[in-house]
Design an enzyme around this catalytic site. Structure first.
Site, PDB file in Angstrom:
ATOM      1  N   CYS A   1       0.838  -1.205   0.000  1.00 27.56           N
ATOM      2  CA  CYS A   1       0.000   0.000   0.000  1.00 27.56           C
ATOM      3  C   CYS A   1       0.873   1.256   0.000  1.00 27.56           C
ATOM      4  O   CYS A   1       1.882   1.327   0.708  1.00 27.56           O
ATOM      5  CB  CYS A   1      -0.909  -0.008   1.224  1.00 27.56           C
ATOM      6  SG  CYS A   1      -2.012   1.414   1.273  1.00 27.56           S
TER       7      CYS A   1
ATOM      8  N   CYS B   1       0.633   4.501   7.000  1.00 29.72           N
ATOM      9  CA  CYS B   1       0.041   4.389   8.348  1.00 29.72           C
ATOM     10  C   CYS B   1       1.022   3.679   9.290  1.00 29.72           C
ATOM     11  O   CYS B   1       1.459   2.555   9.007  1.00 29.72           O
ATOM     12  CB  CYS B   1      -1.274   3.633   8.268  1.00 29.72           C
ATOM     13  SG  CYS B   1      -2.374   4.287   6.999  1.00 29.72           S
TER      14      CYS B   1
ATOM     15  N   CYS C   1       0.498  -0.046  10.384  1.00 26.37           N
ATOM     16  CA  CYS C   1       0.041  -1.039   9.407  1.00 26.37           C
ATOM     17  C   CYS C   1       1.184  -1.820   8.762  1.00 26.37           C
ATOM     18  O   CYS C   1       2.069  -1.235   8.129  1.00 26.37           O
ATOM     19  CB  CYS C   1      -0.770  -0.350   8.327  1.00 26.37           C
ATOM     20  SG  CYS C   1      -1.425  -1.536   7.138  1.00 26.37           S
TER      21      CYS C   1
ATOM     22  N   CYS D   1     -16.933  -8.560   5.563  1.00 23.21           N
ATOM     23  CA  CYS D   1     -16.210  -7.326   5.257  1.00 23.21           C
ATOM     24  C   CYS D   1     -15.016  -7.640   4.362  1.00 23.21           C
ATOM     25  O   CYS D   1     -14.258  -8.571   4.648  1.00 23.21           O
ATOM     26  CB  CYS D   1     -15.702  -6.667   6.534  1.00 23.21           C
ATOM     27  SG  CYS D   1     -16.962  -6.517   7.802  1.00 23.21           S
TER      28      CYS D   1
ATOM     29  N   CYS E   1     -19.745  -5.358   3.674  1.00 22.87           N
ATOM     30  CA  CYS E   1     -18.981  -4.175   4.082  1.00 22.87           C
ATOM     31  C   CYS E   1     -17.679  -4.166   3.294  1.00 22.87           C
ATOM     32  O   CYS E   1     -17.143  -5.236   2.969  1.00 22.87           O
ATOM     33  CB  CYS E   1     -18.684  -4.224   5.585  1.00 22.87           C
ATOM     34  SG  CYS E   1     -17.734  -2.797   6.184  1.00 22.87           S
TER      35      CYS E   1
ATOM     36  N   CYS F   1     -19.222   2.486   8.859  1.00 17.61           N
ATOM     37  CA  CYS F   1     -18.447   1.784   9.889  1.00 17.61           C
ATOM     38  C   CYS F   1     -17.197   2.624  10.095  1.00 17.61           C
ATOM     39  O   CYS F   1     -16.405   2.792   9.165  1.00 17.61           O
ATOM     40  CB  CYS F   1     -18.095   0.381   9.400  1.00 17.61           C
ATOM     41  SG  CYS F   1     -16.983  -0.515  10.498  1.00 17.61           S
TER      42      CYS F   1
ATOM     43  N   ARG G   1     -17.622  -2.364  18.218  1.00 14.42           N
ATOM     44  CA  ARG G   1     -16.998  -3.654  17.884  1.00 14.42           C
ATOM     45  C   ARG G   1     -15.616  -3.812  18.488  1.00 14.42           C
ATOM     46  O   ARG G   1     -14.747  -2.950  18.323  1.00 14.42           O
ATOM     47  CB  ARG G   1     -16.895  -3.805  16.360  1.00 14.42           C
ATOM     48  CG  ARG G   1     -16.253  -5.129  15.924  1.00 14.42           C
ATOM     49  CD  ARG G   1     -16.242  -5.284  14.419  1.00 14.42           C
ATOM     50  NE  ARG G   1     -17.550  -5.079  13.877  1.00 14.42           N
ATOM     51  CZ  ARG G   1     -17.840  -4.308  12.828  1.00 14.42           C
ATOM     52  NH1 ARG G   1     -16.875  -3.683  12.199  1.00 14.42           N
ATOM     53  NH2 ARG G   1     -19.075  -4.180  12.422  1.00 14.42           N
TER      54      ARG G   1
HETATM   55  S1  SF4 Z   1      -4.052   0.977   6.998  1.00 14.23           S
HETATM   56 FE1  SF4 Z   1      -2.513  -0.102   5.759  1.00 14.23          FE
HETATM   57  S2  SF4 Z   1      -3.635  -0.819   3.970  1.00 14.23           S
HETATM   58 FE2  SF4 Z   1      -4.888   0.775   4.931  1.00 14.23          FE
HETATM   59  S3  SF4 Z   1      -4.320   2.679   3.937  1.00 14.23           S
HETATM   60 FE3  SF4 Z   1      -2.982   2.507   5.734  1.00 14.23          FE
HETATM   61  S4  SF4 Z   1      -1.129   1.464   4.964  1.00 14.23           S
HETATM   62 FE4  SF4 Z   1      -2.745   1.152   3.431  1.00 14.23          FE
END
Ligand code: SF4
Length: 327
Positions: free
Chosen positions: A67, A71, A74, A111, A142, A202, A274
């Site tokens: 991705c 984040c 993540c 989901c 979802c 959500c 949740r």
């Molecule tokens: S949480 Fe992970 S998968 Fe989702 S946008 Fe951020 S880096 Fe990408």
């Protein structure tokens, strides 16, 4: 020492559509004596829900890793060197097969998550088929595909999508510490598109990311002041994954997690709250307290996108012990 009486919300629970919560009010709730807070949350829970029912959602990653977002929590971000391997998009048949298993195990909602900044149009077309075929199985649907461009939410709605997940992650003031590739307004913009398309929302966040109690209050206030409030509010506890910037985040005491659940319940009385990521790291007694404090939904299945989740058999045993049944 004598506890100072705490000014509290009125006995009458505010109607969610007209509720307006300040960060100070939420922080005050978070600081209530623990037993008092759990009791008040349990009282409100009973006003709006059958406390013996739990909504079960199963989450599958339809496209994993690589991705472009950064984040900090993540393991799927291409910015971090983590053990999570990339996986291209699953086929429609693979997703439908997983949905059949989820349904057979008792899940009511399925989901689908993809590690994208947002879906490209070609990718979206493939997900539309997934959505419509999963919906045809009789499951609620979802999706969590990142930021949406104009028209995409309407296409998902047209395919049979019920909910769109888009988490606010943390408090507005804390956001830049966690994510640099987008800002809070981007999140709110997608949530607006989701609502405008007539989808249910959500939206929740993550705790345990070195935030303060006030940051947690800021997150809950932001969620509670969405108008209307989200139908589902996933509260995640950070799962620390090697290679992510938050791999060494400090330990948050379990009572703070329960407090967060309780306050989410009080501030969003009609929402499904949740227990989401991090449940595998929680013992059964903590989960039971969360249910008492107003949690009434769990992610259910062996895997939660890329991190572990309690297995189905263990969850069924826990629900049975607590006399909880699936919605
Ligand atoms: S949480 Fe992970 S998968 Fe989702 S946008 Fe951020 S880096 Fe990408």
């Amino acid at each position: 020492m004598q506890a100072t009486p705490i000014a509290f919300r009125p006995q009458t629970t505010p109607h969610p559509e007209s509720a307006s919560w300040s960060v100070d009010e939420i922080e005050t709730l978070l600081g209530l004596p623990f037993m008092e807070l759990v009791f008040r949350a349990a009282e409100i829970h009973r006003q709006f829900f059958d406390p013996c029912k739990v909504q079960l959602s199963t989450l599958i990653s339809i496209k994993t890793g690589g991705c472009s977002e950064d984040c900090g929590y993540c393991p799927q971000s291409a910015h971090h060197d983590t053990p999570v391997p990339n996986q291209p998009m699953l086929t429609v048949d693979e997703v439908v097969a997983a949905a059949r298993v989820a349904k057979a195990n008792g899940a009511g909602r399925f989901c689908m998550g993809a590690a994208w900044r947002g879906p490209k149009d070609a990718d979206l077309q493939q997900t539309l088929r997934m959505v419509s075929e999963v919906k045809a199985l009789g499951l609620e649907t979802c999706a969590t595909f990142g930021m949406l461009r104009d028209g995409q939410a309407e296409q998902l709605k047209g395919a049979g999508l019920d909910y769109y997940n888009h988490n606010l992650d943390t408090a507005p003031d804390k956001y830049a510490d966690i994510v640099q590739t987008r800002d809070y307004e981007d999140r709110l913009d997608t949530l607006g598109k989701v609502r405008a398309a007539g989808l249910s929302v959500c939206c929740g966040g993550i705790v345990g990311m070195n935030e303060t109690r006030r940051d947690r209050a800021g997150l809950i206030a932001q969620l509670a002041n969405l108008d209307p409030q989200p139908e589902s509010v996933p509260i995640n506890q950070l799962v620390k994954v090697v290679g992510t910037p938050l791999a060494d985040a400090g330990v948050m005491d379990w009572t703070e997690f329960v407090r967060t659940i309780a306050v989410a319940r009080i501030a969003m009385p009609r929402s499904y709250v949740r227990l989401s990521a991090g449940r595998r790291e929680m013992d059964e007694a903590t989960q039971a307290l969360c249910f008492l404090a107003g949690a009434n939904s769990i992610f259910y299945g062996d895997k939660l996108l890329t991190t572990g989740n309690p297995d189905v058999v263990a969850d069924q045993a826990l629900l049975q012990k607590l006399d909880l049944s699936a919605l």
